[in-house]
Design an enzyme around this catalytic site. Sequence first.
Site, PDB file in Angstrom:
ATOM      1  N   CYS A  39       0.798  -1.395  -0.101  1.00  0.00           N
ATOM      2  CA  CYS A  39       0.151  -0.067   0.058  1.00  0.00           C
ATOM      3  C   CYS A  39       0.980   1.330   0.001  1.00  0.00           C
ATOM      4  O   CYS A  39       0.530   2.084  -0.890  1.00  0.00           O
ATOM      5  CB  CYS A  39      -0.955  -0.064   1.421  1.00  0.00           C
ATOM      6  SG  CYS A  39      -0.306  -0.825   2.480  1.00  0.00           S
ATOM      7  N   HIS A 102      -1.489   7.184   4.213  1.00  0.00           N
ATOM      8  CA  HIS A 102      -0.390   5.855   4.533  1.00  0.00           C
ATOM      9  C   HIS A 102       0.787   6.438   3.884  1.00  0.00           C
ATOM     10  O   HIS A 102       1.704   5.621   3.896  1.00  0.00           O
ATOM     11  CB  HIS A 102      -0.816   4.921   3.798  1.00  0.00           C
ATOM     12  CG  HIS A 102      -0.689   3.608   4.344  1.00  0.00           C
ATOM     13  ND1 HIS A 102      -0.661   2.090   3.892  1.00  0.00           N
ATOM     14  CD2 HIS A 102      -0.239   3.352   5.829  1.00  0.00           C
ATOM     15  CE1 HIS A 102      -0.476   1.504   5.045  1.00  0.00           C
ATOM     16  NE2 HIS A 102      -0.149   2.011   6.075  1.00  0.00           N
TER      17      HIS A 102
END
Length: 470
Positions: A39, A102
């Site tokens: 990710c 993130h």
Amino acid sequence: MGWGDLGAFGEPSKETPNLDQMAAEGMLFLDFYTANPLCSPSRAALLTGRLPVRNGFYTTNGHARNAYTPQDIVGGIQDSELLLPELLKKAGYTNKIIGKWHLGHRPQFHPLRHGFHEWFGSPNCHFGPYDNRERPNIPVYRDWEMVGRYYEDFKIDLKTGEANLTQLYLQEALDFISKQQASQQPFFLYWAIDATHAPVYASKQFLGTSQRGLYGDAVREIDDSIGKILKHLQQLGISENTFVFFTSDNGAALISAPEQGGSNGPFLCGKQTTFEGGMREPAIAWWPGHIPAGGVSHQLGSVMDLFSTSLSLANLQPPSDRQIDGIDLLPAILQGKLIDRPIFYYRGNELMAVRAGLYKAHYWTWSNSWEEHSKGIDFCPGQSVDGVTTHTQEEHTVLPLLFHLGRDPGEKYPLSRECSKAGLATQLSMCTPGKDGTPVLPVRNTSGPWSASRGWSSSTRLPWCQASPS
């Protein structure tokens, strides 16, 4: 979300009618890739247009180890990187991120420091719950203000899978679009929801509605939300002025399958690996009045291309002071052209494989370690391929492990490891003999992160070829 999770890509339950309609009205990309099978580096690549080994989202703590930014990691996106919203901001765009960031959770990495005007979401995934002593629950932000934490203020029921987050993210998107339309303001919306990431969740009205279990419930809710966003654009009369692209940050995580993992279709393995299942993504472009309906493209694409394509749509030039790895996909999308380019498969600091045309060369193979596998962690459940899905890191840089992805999309049948007149060179026309009849072998140039492209041959659509040292 995996390549095989959408009806338009062959998922048999056909539970994604809105995404399937989006594909019918736009263009389906069958050969679209992430820049990393995890990710954080994937998202960094999307927003910078650069490979993770350039933008800093990789680790040297272990060979071929993926890097990401959970809450116990203090790093994040570098100030020296120019993100897409920073460039669009200078051109007058209003930018919002909804969902998972993130790219670092400390103040210097905050998305509002990197070009976004607004944010509703979290710096990390929705792992937990934690005890708030050794480790706090993950915070949720509205712009600069923390407005709560997962499991406390934003409930996620791990027993039932119920959570209302996707509905909150949907409403944020609809409200933002309405506000920008009312003020005639150009905008960039990065809708980065994470309901299909374990622990998977869906809101109450979608629980138990899918043949595929809880994961399917989450996919159905995402599909419904995207349908509502597209309909909203149409109702506001701005659909023909709005380019929409749907994709994923990596392949479906098979380690949490089947209860909480998706489908990568015919491809090998899943998230964390550089086999096709970990890197090839579902992708759909939608722009009514501009993209011919029902298009299917075999253009090799990457999430990094969304950086360059978005700049092109805004009539902006990419930064000239750095290497940009993404290309402008508009010729492929609007004119059906095929742009000759390779795809690089990085895992951490290592170039694991390269794709050119229909051929893929593995320089390294590895699924995960025997230690992890002995604990039940399996990135390729039920897909063991002898000599390919190895649990030790196997090097093939002298003679890469070759696959023809047209005939063998599942990477089950390695081609011959040597080019010879009676073998690979004759059967596949992959490499041609040298002047003295010496076979030409595919080799890797190891001098830099994009160095494999230096041997690129536009006439054969094959890189790496040079005369055999023997």
